[in-house]
Design an enzyme around this catalytic site. Structure first.
Site, PDB file in Angstrom:
ATOM      1  CB  CYS A  55      -0.895  -0.007   1.241  1.00  0.00           C
ATOM      2  SG  CYS A  55      -1.988   1.424   1.304  1.00  0.00           S
ATOM      3  CB  CYS A  59      -1.430   4.048   8.137  1.00  0.00           C
ATOM      4  SG  CYS A  59      -2.442   4.683   6.758  1.00  0.00           S
ATOM      5  CB  CYS A  62      -0.934  -0.014   8.382  1.00  0.00           C
ATOM      6  SG  CYS A  62      -1.763  -1.243   7.336  1.00  0.00           S
ATOM      7  CB  CYS A  99     -15.778  -6.716   6.853  1.00  0.00           C
ATOM      8  SG  CYS A  99     -17.105  -6.589   8.046  1.00  0.00           S
ATOM      9  CB  CYS A 130     -18.777  -4.331   5.735  1.00  0.00           C
ATOM     10  SG  CYS A 130     -17.765  -2.933   6.265  1.00  0.00           S
ATOM     11  CB  CYS A 190     -18.391   0.646   9.351  1.00  0.00           C
ATOM     12  SG  CYS A 190     -17.303  -0.229  10.497  1.00  0.00           S
ATOM     13  NE  ARG A 262     -17.625  -4.930  14.092  1.00  0.00           N
ATOM     14  CZ  ARG A 262     -17.930  -4.082  13.095  1.00  0.00           C
ATOM     15  NH1 ARG A 262     -17.011  -3.324  12.568  1.00  0.00           N
ATOM     16  NH2 ARG A 262     -19.146  -4.039  12.614  1.00  0.00           N
TER      17      ARG A 262
HETATM   18  N1  SAM Z   1      -6.600   0.725   3.053  1.00  0.00           N
HETATM   19  C1  SAM Z   1      -7.879   1.117   3.483  1.00  0.00           C
HETATM   20  C2  SAM Z   1      -7.829   2.324   4.374  1.00  0.00           C
HETATM   21  O1  SAM Z   1      -6.946   2.432   5.205  1.00  0.00           O
HETATM   22  O2  SAM Z   1      -8.695   3.192   4.238  1.00  0.00           O
HETATM   23  C3  SAM Z   1      -8.667   0.002   4.165  1.00  0.00           C
HETATM   24  C4  SAM Z   1      -7.943  -1.029   5.006  1.00  0.00           C
HETATM   25  S1  SAM Z   1      -7.167  -0.453   6.506  1.00  0.00           S
HETATM   26  C5  SAM Z   1      -6.142  -1.811   6.955  1.00  0.00           C
HETATM   27  C6  SAM Z   1      -8.521  -0.447   7.661  1.00  0.00           C
HETATM   28  C7  SAM Z   1      -8.259  -0.035   9.077  1.00  0.00           C
HETATM   29  O3  SAM Z   1      -7.589  -1.063   9.794  1.00  0.00           O
HETATM   30  C8  SAM Z   1      -7.391   1.175   9.349  1.00  0.00           C
HETATM   31  O4  SAM Z   1      -8.058   2.383   9.148  1.00  0.00           O
HETATM   32  C9  SAM Z   1      -7.044   0.991  10.817  1.00  0.00           C
HETATM   33  O5  SAM Z   1      -8.002   1.628  11.641  1.00  0.00           O
HETATM   34  C10 SAM Z   1      -7.117  -0.531  11.001  1.00  0.00           C
HETATM   35  N2  SAM Z   1      -5.778  -1.084  11.309  1.00  0.00           N
HETATM   36  C11 SAM Z   1      -4.774  -1.281  10.427  1.00  0.00           C
HETATM   37  N3  SAM Z   1      -3.676  -1.765  11.048  1.00  0.00           N
HETATM   38  C12 SAM Z   1      -3.993  -1.881  12.361  1.00  0.00           C
HETATM   39  C13 SAM Z   1      -3.271  -2.313  13.512  1.00  0.00           C
HETATM   40  N4  SAM Z   1      -1.998  -2.698  13.439  1.00  0.00           N
HETATM   41  N5  SAM Z   1      -3.911  -2.309  14.707  1.00  0.00           N
HETATM   42  C14 SAM Z   1      -5.196  -1.892  14.789  1.00  0.00           C
HETATM   43  N6  SAM Z   1      -5.919  -1.479  13.730  1.00  0.00           N
HETATM   44  C15 SAM Z   1      -5.333  -1.454  12.531  1.00  0.00           C
HETATM   45 FE1  SF4 Z   2      -2.767   1.312   3.428  1.00  0.00          FE
HETATM   46 FE2  SF4 Z   2      -2.760   0.219   5.822  1.00  0.00          FE
HETATM   47 FE3  SF4 Z   2      -3.063   2.830   5.604  1.00  0.00          FE
HETATM   48 FE4  SF4 Z   2      -5.060   1.181   4.791  1.00  0.00          FE
HETATM   49  S1  SF4 Z   2      -4.297   1.461   6.878  1.00  0.00           S
HETATM   50  S2  SF4 Z   2      -4.242   2.976   3.713  1.00  0.00           S
HETATM   51  S3  SF4 Z   2      -3.835  -0.557   4.046  1.00  0.00           S
HETATM   52  S4  SF4 Z   2      -1.219   1.666   5.013  1.00  0.00           S
END
Ligand code: SAM
Ligand code: SF4
Ligand code: DTB
Length: 338
Positions: A55, A59, A62, A99, A130, A190, A262
């Protein structure tokens, strides 16, 4: 004060809830919970990563970001038959909602075409649907709605003040714009965040204020505890006191009485007693299934045992109930106290 001109929740009022003695906070949250939801019923959502890793976003929490060295193997968009196989397996275990998550900044029209096929096929199986695909452009939410999508997940993740320390590749306003598009298309929203990223209590209150002051507030509010993945910038952040996580669930329940709160990521490292306290605090939904997107989640049998020990049961679907307006849902005593 008239209930039609309800003032937004202020950080000060939210901090006052956080500061309550723990038992008073839980009592208040469970009281609000029982005014708006059947007791002892938990909604079950299963997750599937339909496109994993690589990606372009940064973040900090992530494992799927291409900016960090984690052990994750990227995978392209999953073929439809594999998605349906996973959906059937989740349904057989008792999941109510399926989801699908993709590690995209935002989907192209061609990618959306493929997701739309998945959504309509999963919906046709009798599951609620979802997806979480990143930011949406004009028209994309409408296409998803037409395909039978029930919920779009897009998290604010944290407060506007703390956000800049976590993500630099998209703004808070970008997220609010996508959430606006989701609403305008008539999809259920959500939207929640992550707790335990090193934010202060005031910043946790800031996230909840953003969510609770949306009009209407989201139907589904995932509260994730950070899953610390080696190689991500947050993998060494200090552990959060579990009672602070429970307090956050309780405050979310009080601020947003009719939503599903949730208890989301983080259950694998959470003991059963803490989970039980989260249910007492008003959590009425979980991710059910042995994998979240890329990290682990409790085994089916562990959750089934926990439910049996606590006499919890799977909720009936909530889709037929139209969302209430903020004015209708905020308990009168709280409105008057503002
Ligand atoms: N890429 C898309 C986005 O970020 O909009 C959708 C998938 S992203 C993985 C969805 C959500 O997963 C993130 O917004 C975050 O809140 C949650 N998430 C990701 N990594 C995480 C982690 N290590 N611990 C807790 N929540 C996490
Ligand atoms: Fe990409 Fe992870 Fe951020 Fe979603 S949360 S936009 S998968 S880096
Ligand atoms: C949400 O709020 N939490 C889920 C879902 N929405 C998409 C994702 C949690 C991801 C945890 C880390 C992982 O498994 O990759």
């Amino acid at each position: 004060m008239s209930v039609n001109t309800v003032a937004p929740w202020t950080i000060r009022r939210i901090m006052e809830l956080y500061d309550l003695p723990f038992m008073d906070l839980l009592f208040q949250a469970q009281t609000v919970h029982r005014q708006h939801h059947p007791a002892n019923q938990i909604q079950l959502s299963s997750l599937l990563s339909i496109k994993t890793g690589a990606c372009p976003e940064d973040c900090s929490y992530c494992p799927q970001s291409s900016k960090y060295q984690t052990e994750l193997e990227p995978e392209p968009l999953m073929p439809l038959n594999q998605v349906l196989e996973a959906a059937r397996a989740a349904q057989a275990q008792g999941a109510q909602r399926f989801c699908m998550g993709a590690a995209w900044r935002s989907p192209t029209e061609k990618q959306l075409d493929q997701v739309i096929d998945m959504v309509s096929a999963v919906k046709a199986m009798g599951l609620e649907t979802c997806v979480t695909l990143g930011m949406l452009k004009d028209g994309q939410a409408e296409r998803l709605k037409q395909a039978g999508l029930d919920y779009y997940n897009h998290n604010l993740d944290t407060s506007p003040e703390f956000y800049g320390q976590i993500i630099s590749t998209r703004t808070y306003q970008d997220r609010l714009d996508t959430l606006e598009r989701v609403r305008a298309a008539g999809l259920n929203s959500c939207c929640g965040g992550i707790i335990g990223m090193g934010e202060s209590r005031r910043e946790r209150a800031g996230l909840l204020a953003q969510l609770a002051n949306m009009r209407p507030y989201p139907e589904s509010v995932p509260i994730n505890q950070l899953v610390k993945v080696p190689g991500t910038p947050l993998d060494q952040v200090e552990d959060l006191d579990p009672f602070e996580f429970v307090r956050t669930i309780a405050v979310a329940r009080i601020l947003m009485p009719t939503c599903a709160v949730r208890l989301s990521a983080g259950r694998e490292t959470m003991d059963d007693s803490t989970q039980a306290l989260c249910f007492m605090a008003g959590a009425n939904s979980i991710f059910y299934g042995e994998q979240l997107l890329t990290t682990g989640n409790p085994q089916f049998v562990a959750d089934q045992n926990l439910f049996a020990r606590l006499q919890l049961e799977a909720a009936k679907t909530t889709l037929s109930e139209p969302p209430l307006s903020l004015e209708q849902t905020r308990p009168r005593a709280m409105v008057e106290a503002l």
